[in-house]
Design a protein around this motif. Structure first.
Motif, PDB file in Angstrom:
ATOM      1  N   VAL A 120      -8.113   2.668  -7.395  1.00 56.90           N
ATOM      2  CA  VAL A 120      -7.842   1.742  -6.294  1.00 56.90           C
ATOM      3  C   VAL A 120      -8.930   1.818  -5.235  1.00 56.90           C
ATOM      4  O   VAL A 120      -9.177   0.851  -4.521  1.00 56.90           O
ATOM      5  CB  VAL A 120      -6.453   2.022  -5.689  1.00 56.90           C
ATOM      6  N   ARG A 121      -9.606   2.947  -5.140  1.00 54.48           N
ATOM      7  CA  ARG A 121     -10.750   3.027  -4.224  1.00 54.48           C
ATOM      8  C   ARG A 121     -11.886   2.108  -4.683  1.00 54.48           C
ATOM      9  O   ARG A 121     -12.654   1.594  -3.871  1.00 54.48           O
ATOM     10  CB  ARG A 121     -11.274   4.466  -4.153  1.00 54.48           C
ATOM     11  N   ILE A 122     -11.995   1.936  -5.990  1.00 54.44           N
ATOM     12  CA  ILE A 122     -13.064   1.106  -6.554  1.00 54.44           C
ATOM     13  C   ILE A 122     -12.702  -0.370  -6.481  1.00 54.44           C
ATOM     14  O   ILE A 122     -13.521  -1.213  -6.106  1.00 54.44           O
ATOM     15  CB  ILE A 122     -13.345   1.525  -8.013  1.00 54.44           C
ATOM     16  N   THR A 123     -11.471  -0.689  -6.841  1.00 58.82           N
ATOM     17  CA  THR A 123     -10.958  -2.058  -6.729  1.00 58.82           C
ATOM     18  C   THR A 123      -9.443  -2.001  -6.631  1.00 58.82           C
ATOM     19  O   THR A 123      -8.806  -1.195  -7.315  1.00 58.82           O
ATOM     20  CB  THR A 123     -11.356  -2.940  -7.924  1.00 58.82           C
ATOM     21  N   ARG A 124      -8.873  -2.844  -5.796  1.00 53.63           N
ATOM     22  CA  ARG A 124      -7.420  -2.858  -5.689  1.00 53.63           C
ATOM     23  C   ARG A 124      -6.769  -3.617  -6.849  1.00 53.63           C
ATOM     24  O   ARG A 124      -5.545  -3.710  -6.922  1.00 53.63           O
ATOM     25  CB  ARG A 124      -6.976  -3.431  -4.341  1.00 53.63           C
ATOM     26  N   HIS A 125      -7.603  -4.147  -7.765  1.00 56.28           N
ATOM     27  CA  HIS A 125      -7.080  -4.841  -8.947  1.00 56.28           C
ATOM     28  C   HIS A 125      -7.734  -4.282 -10.211  1.00 56.28           C
ATOM     29  O   HIS A 125      -8.414  -5.015 -10.953  1.00 56.28           O
ATOM     30  CB  HIS A 125      -7.351  -6.344  -8.845  1.00 56.28           C
ATOM     31  N   SER A 162      -6.808 -12.264  -9.461  1.00 54.50           N
ATOM     32  CA  SER A 162      -7.008 -11.171  -8.505  1.00 54.50           C
ATOM     33  C   SER A 162      -7.141 -11.709  -7.085  1.00 54.50           C
ATOM     34  O   SER A 162      -6.596 -11.131  -6.133  1.00 54.50           O
ATOM     35  CB  SER A 162      -8.238 -10.348  -8.899  1.00 54.50           C
ATOM     36  N   PHE A 163      -7.842 -12.814  -6.921  1.00 52.69           N
ATOM     37  CA  PHE A 163      -8.006 -13.395  -5.594  1.00 52.69           C
ATOM     38  C   PHE A 163      -6.718 -14.075  -5.117  1.00 52.69           C
ATOM     39  O   PHE A 163      -6.376 -14.014  -3.935  1.00 52.69           O
ATOM     40  CB  PHE A 163      -9.163 -14.393  -5.591  1.00 52.69           C
ATOM     41  N   LEU A 164      -6.006 -14.701  -6.048  1.00 56.56           N
ATOM     42  CA  LEU A 164      -4.753 -15.360  -5.672  1.00 56.56           C
ATOM     43  C   LEU A 164      -3.679 -14.346  -5.300  1.00 56.56           C
ATOM     44  O   LEU A 164      -2.849 -14.607  -4.423  1.00 56.56           O
ATOM     45  CB  LEU A 164      -4.281 -16.254  -6.821  1.00 56.56           C
ATOM     46  N   ASN A 186     -11.521  -6.196  -3.493  1.00 57.04           N
ATOM     47  CA  ASN A 186     -11.207  -6.821  -4.779  1.00 57.04           C
ATOM     48  C   ASN A 186     -12.364  -6.575  -5.739  1.00 57.04           C
ATOM     49  O   ASN A 186     -12.177  -6.008  -6.823  1.00 57.04           O
ATOM     50  CB  ASN A 186     -10.954  -8.315  -4.571  1.00 57.04           C
ATOM     51  N   VAL A 187     -13.553  -6.990  -5.367  1.00 55.73           N
ATOM     52  CA  VAL A 187     -14.732  -6.813  -6.212  1.00 55.73           C
ATOM     53  C   VAL A 187     -15.021  -5.321  -6.362  1.00 55.73           C
ATOM     54  O   VAL A 187     -15.107  -4.599  -5.365  1.00 55.73           O
ATOM     55  CB  VAL A 187     -15.953  -7.524  -5.600  1.00 55.73           C
TER      56      VAL A 187
END
Length: 231
Positions: A120-125, A162-164, A186-187
């Motif tokens: 999650v530190r790298i991406t929340r998705h 992921s953006f939605l 996100n990214v």
């Protein structure tokens, strides 16, 4: 030259798959259906629709000729998948090893996760991005139009999804989500590169171990999962 008539049903299947996901779950239509029939009935019907469209996409892909090539696959292109897929498995599985308010049923964790942990530190998705990576490398490795449509449909859904998801969480969770979003990205790696978060290697040992273990199992069982032997 690609004979698109050969893959027209697959294009339809991919379009239905994307429309039923992006056109319902992430639009005001979702709120309309929830108000009309209730949250639980909506989730039940939506789950059925999601499964049906996914199964239709898979069946159509399996019955579509794979001789219409956009580019010729080579051993070098296929090798990319062998190198990159361990990362995709690490993201896919590691994301479930930590608390993440973007996950279904974990929204209440948003006040407790801080900067997050592990993937999650790298991406929340992490799961969504694992599918994006999986779709890209499989499209590159196969090179045919059918694979581009099939894997592309799944990759596009995960990328846009992921953006939605972020938009929906921001709307429903307010200030708590805003604090979590500021500390994460996100990214992949964007929050770390911008010093809003940090990479903690000890938190990645378990995700990497689980991801590699499952990757080895999938390598061995790929012929049984997809009908394509890798070796």
């Amino acid at each position: 030259m690609v004979n698109w008539a050969n893959v027209e049903e697959l294009i339809l299947a991919g379009a239905l798959f994307l429309i039923t996901h992006l056109g319902i779950s992430s639009t005001p239509l979702r709120r309309f259906f929830v108000r009309s029939i209730g949250e639980r009935p909506y989730l039940g019907l939506y789950s059925i629709l999601a499964v049906v469209t996914l199964v239709y996409l898979i069946i159509t892909y399996n019955h579509t000729s794979h001789v219409e090539f956009l580019w010729q696959p080579t051993p070098a292109l296929r090798a990319i998948a062998f190198v990159v897929m361990p990362i995709a498995f690490t993201f896919a599985l590691g994301g479930f090893l930590v608390r993440n308010p973007t996950a279904v049923g974990q929204e209440a964790q948003v006040k407790n996760v801080g900067q997050g942990a592990g993937l999650v530190r790298i991406t929340r998705h992490p799961f969504q991005w694992s599918v994006v990576v999986w779709a890209i490398v499989h499209t590159i490795a196969n090179g045919d139009a059918a694979s581009a449509i099939f894997f592309g449909s799944l990759g596009i859904l995960s990328l846009l999804g992921s953006f939605l998801i972020d938009v929906k969480k921001a709307r429903t969770m307010g200030a708590d989500w805003a604090a979590f979003a500021r500390a994460t990205s996100n990214v992949p790696f964007l929050a770390i590169l911008s010093s809003r978060n940090q990479l903690v290697m000890r938190e990645l040992y378990a995700p990497i171990g689980v991801g590699l273990a499952v990757y080895v199992l999938v390598l061995w069982g790929h012929r049984y999962i997809s009908g394509v032997a890798l070796f």
